[in-house]
Design an enzyme around this catalytic site. Structure first.
Site, PDB file in Angstrom:
ATOM      1  NE  ARG A 126       2.809   9.702  -3.439  1.00 21.03           N
ATOM      2  CZ  ARG A 126       2.247   9.146  -2.364  1.00 21.03           C
ATOM      3  NH1 ARG A 126       1.328   8.231  -2.511  1.00 21.03           N
ATOM      4  NH2 ARG A 126       2.579   9.523  -1.142  1.00 21.03           N
ATOM      5  CE1 TYR A 165      -0.440   7.319   5.528  1.00 23.85           C
ATOM      6  CE2 TYR A 165      -0.480   6.060   3.496  1.00 23.85           C
ATOM      7  CZ  TYR A 165       0.180   6.467   4.633  1.00 23.85           C
ATOM      8  OH  TYR A 165       1.455   6.040   4.863  1.00 23.85           O
ATOM      9  CB  CYS A 205     -10.066 -11.012  11.595  1.00 23.58           C
ATOM     10  SG  CYS A 205     -10.105 -12.653  10.910  1.00 23.58           S
ATOM     11  CD  GLU A 206      -7.774  -4.018  11.663  1.00 20.50           C
ATOM     12  OE1 GLU A 206      -7.114  -4.941  12.186  1.00 20.50           O
ATOM     13  OE2 GLU A 206      -7.401  -2.851  11.625  1.00 20.50           O
TER      14      GLU A 206
HETATM   15  N1  LLP Z   1      12.438  12.301   0.187  1.00 27.30           N
HETATM   16  C1  LLP Z   1      12.093  12.245   1.474  1.00 27.30           C
HETATM   17  C2  LLP Z   1      12.981  12.809   2.487  1.00 27.30           C
HETATM   18  C3  LLP Z   1      10.884  11.646   1.851  1.00 27.30           C
HETATM   19  O1  LLP Z   1      10.547  11.604   3.132  1.00 27.30           O
HETATM   20  C4  LLP Z   1      10.045  11.072   0.854  1.00 27.30           C
HETATM   21  C5  LLP Z   1       8.789  10.423   1.216  1.00 27.30           C
HETATM   22  C6  LLP Z   1      10.468  11.142  -0.483  1.00 27.30           C
HETATM   23  C7  LLP Z   1      11.667  11.772  -0.784  1.00 27.30           C
HETATM   24  C8  LLP Z   1       9.669  10.549  -1.607  1.00 27.30           C
HETATM   25  O2  LLP Z   1       8.468  11.237  -1.791  1.00 27.30           O
HETATM   26  P1  LLP Z   1       7.525  10.888  -3.038  1.00 27.30           P
HETATM   27  O3  LLP Z   1       8.238  11.291  -4.302  1.00 27.30           O
HETATM   28  O4  LLP Z   1       7.296   9.432  -3.006  1.00 27.30           O
HETATM   29  O5  LLP Z   1       6.305  11.691  -2.819  1.00 27.30           O
HETATM   30  N2  LLP Z   1       3.570   6.024   2.948  1.00 27.30           N
HETATM   31  C9  LLP Z   1       3.023   7.257   2.392  1.00 27.30           C
HETATM   32  C10 LLP Z   1       4.101   8.105   1.781  1.00 27.30           C
HETATM   33  C11 LLP Z   1       5.189   8.495   2.741  1.00 27.30           C
HETATM   34  C12 LLP Z   1       6.214   9.368   2.090  1.00 27.30           C
HETATM   35  C13 LLP Z   1       7.379   9.528   2.987  1.00 27.30           C
HETATM   36  N3  LLP Z   1       8.451  10.279   2.424  1.00 27.30           N
HETATM   37  C14 LLP Z   1       1.951   6.916   1.357  1.00 27.30           C
HETATM   38  O6  LLP Z   1       1.689   5.740   1.144  1.00 27.30           O
HETATM   39  O7  LLP Z   1       1.346   7.812   0.788  1.00 27.30           O
END
Ligand code: LLP
Length: 432
Positions: A292, A333, A360-361
């Protein structure tokens, strides 16, 4: 402005130095924009902080799931970033971009036999095994191939990251990893060390995503280091690698805190060094895998307004030409986003509305309680900021809407298509 790549000139929103209204005209909407310079800057900030505080052995991996397409892997190759992949699909895309898989770490809580075989065939650097079942499956495949496979074990340190439930993963009862508290982590280490075709390189944990909490990483690192010391004392095995999982949270709205990555990494490093001294442990190689915070604020989505619906005494809606298929995060979320009237930035924003999609939601909402100019209407351009992470990668074709293209921006004036807009033909490509 929530990010320093946003500016305003003559009432128009500029992103990465480029006129968003012109970009919308040139490429059409909905449109994902990605600021290539910002992505590289973020990689460098993390890398610099890691080298400074953890030394040259430390490693940064880009978490592909945040945004996965060929060009991103070319950037990661150039920025000398490792990668975290979670499926054969992500491995395939990385290979297509010529990414060298020796720096790739294969995550996920349920790798199939086909995944394991495919990853080994392609020369994946590391498996990150979630559970004992996976260790067995990796051992079996490595034995069949007559190789010794490098592997990390994903453990759950029992830390609540204080983020939303869907992305909190460090607690003992998580679907991910093997818990330390229950004694299962100890057992899996003992088991893995006995495997002939596995080289146990160390441990991994990931407490959650969009983490802002003061000392979450520090607390997770202390639990993990104490576990490393316990395994040293019990089995004479000292982990070489400690991977602390995903990166820091990002700002979606003005009230989100700003985190200085270098300062945060410095604080984690101080705590790790102190704990290593206390445990008489040589500091392991520290890894982190941000997704992210590498790509989120490098991204923006542009839409064109269609209908504006005013229901007096109740609610106002501004409907745009995309929605939950290109950004499902509010629906999933209730995520916050900053929505801006890209071609009316000088107008007073006193019209409260919900920015909604065209599906449509009723749950197809980008954001509620948005302030827009009273004059907002058909053909205006709406920009949704900070959409570089978990938007394209989570996009769908719901209502048979073709996925938008990704246009990369660089150097303040150059733009190019990295992913083409899907065509109607793409929508039936697999129909027989
Ligand atoms: N490493 C592992 C093992 C993870 O499961 C994740 C994210 C990351 C690294 C990366 O994390 P970040 O730096 O992006 O915070 N779809 C959700 C986010 C799901 C994150 C899953 N794992 C959203 O849109 O907020």
């Amino acid at each position: 402005m929530i990010c320093d790549n946003l500016t305003v000139k003559d009432g128009v929103l500029y992103f990465a130095g480029q006129n968003t209204v012109e970009l919308a005209k040139k490429y059409g909407t909905p449109l994902y924009l990605l600021d290539e310079d910002k992505i590289r800057e973020k990689c460098r900030i993390y890398k610099h902080a890691f080298e400074k505080h953890f030394g040259p052995g430390s490693q940064l991996l880009y978490a592909s799931k945040a945004n996965c397409f060929k060009q991103i892997y070319e950037i990661m190759t150039e920025e000398k970033m490792g990668i975290d992949v979670v499926s054969s699909g992500e491995i395939y895309v990385a290979l297509k971009a010529g990414y060298d898989l020796s720096d790739a770490y294969f995550h996920s809580n349920n790798k199939t036999d086909e995944d394991i075989s495919y990853a080994m065939e392609k020369g994946i650097g590391y498996f990150v095994a979630d559970n004992v079942e996976e260790v067995k499956a990796v051992e079996k495949e490595a034995a069949r191939r007559g190789i010794k496979q490098k592997l990390l074990l994903r453990l759950t340190p029992g830390i609540d990251p204080h983020t939303y439930e869907a992305i909190a993963t460090g607690k003992v009862d998580s679907k991910f990893g093997t818990p330390i508290e229950t004694g299962q982590a100890d057992e899996i280490v003992e088991f893995t060390l006995k495997q002939e075709h596995i080289l146990l390189e160390g441990f991994h944990c990931h407490v959650g995503s969009q983490v802002f909490g003061e000392d979450i990483f520090e607390r997770a690192a202390v639990v993990m280091l104490e576990f490393i010391a316990a395994m040293r004392d019990k089995y004479g095995y000292t982990a070489r690698v400690l991977d602390l999982g995903g990166g820091y949270g990002v700002r979606y709205i003005e009230s989100d805190p700003y985190l200085d990555i270098e300062i945060k990494v410095g604080q984690v490093a101080a705590s790790i060094k102190e704990t290593c001294r206390r445990l008489n442990l040589e500091m392991p190689e520290i890894h982190m895998e941000p997704g992210r915070s590498i790509v989120a604020d490098a991204g923006m989505t542009l839409y064109t307004v269609g209908t504006v619906k005013k229901i007096p005494g109740y609610k106002n809606y501004v409907s745009i030409d995309g929605g939950m298929p290109d950004n499902p995060r509010f629906a999933l979320y209730r995520s916050s986003y900053t929505c801006l009237p890209a071609n009316k930035m000088d107008e007073k924003c006193d019209f409260q509305c919900s920015v909604v999609g065209r599906c449509c939601e009723s749950g197809d909402i980008i954001q509620e309680h948005v302030m827009m100019p009273e004059s907002i209407g058909r053909y205006d351009t709406v920009a949704v900021c900070t959409t570089g992470a978990y938007n394209y990668s989570m996009a769908s074709n719901y209502n048979k809407l073709p996925r938008p293209p990704i246009v990369m921006l660089r150097g303040g004036r150059e733009s190019y298509v990295a992913v083409k807009r899907e065509s109607f033909e793409d929508l039936v490509r697999n129909d027989v």
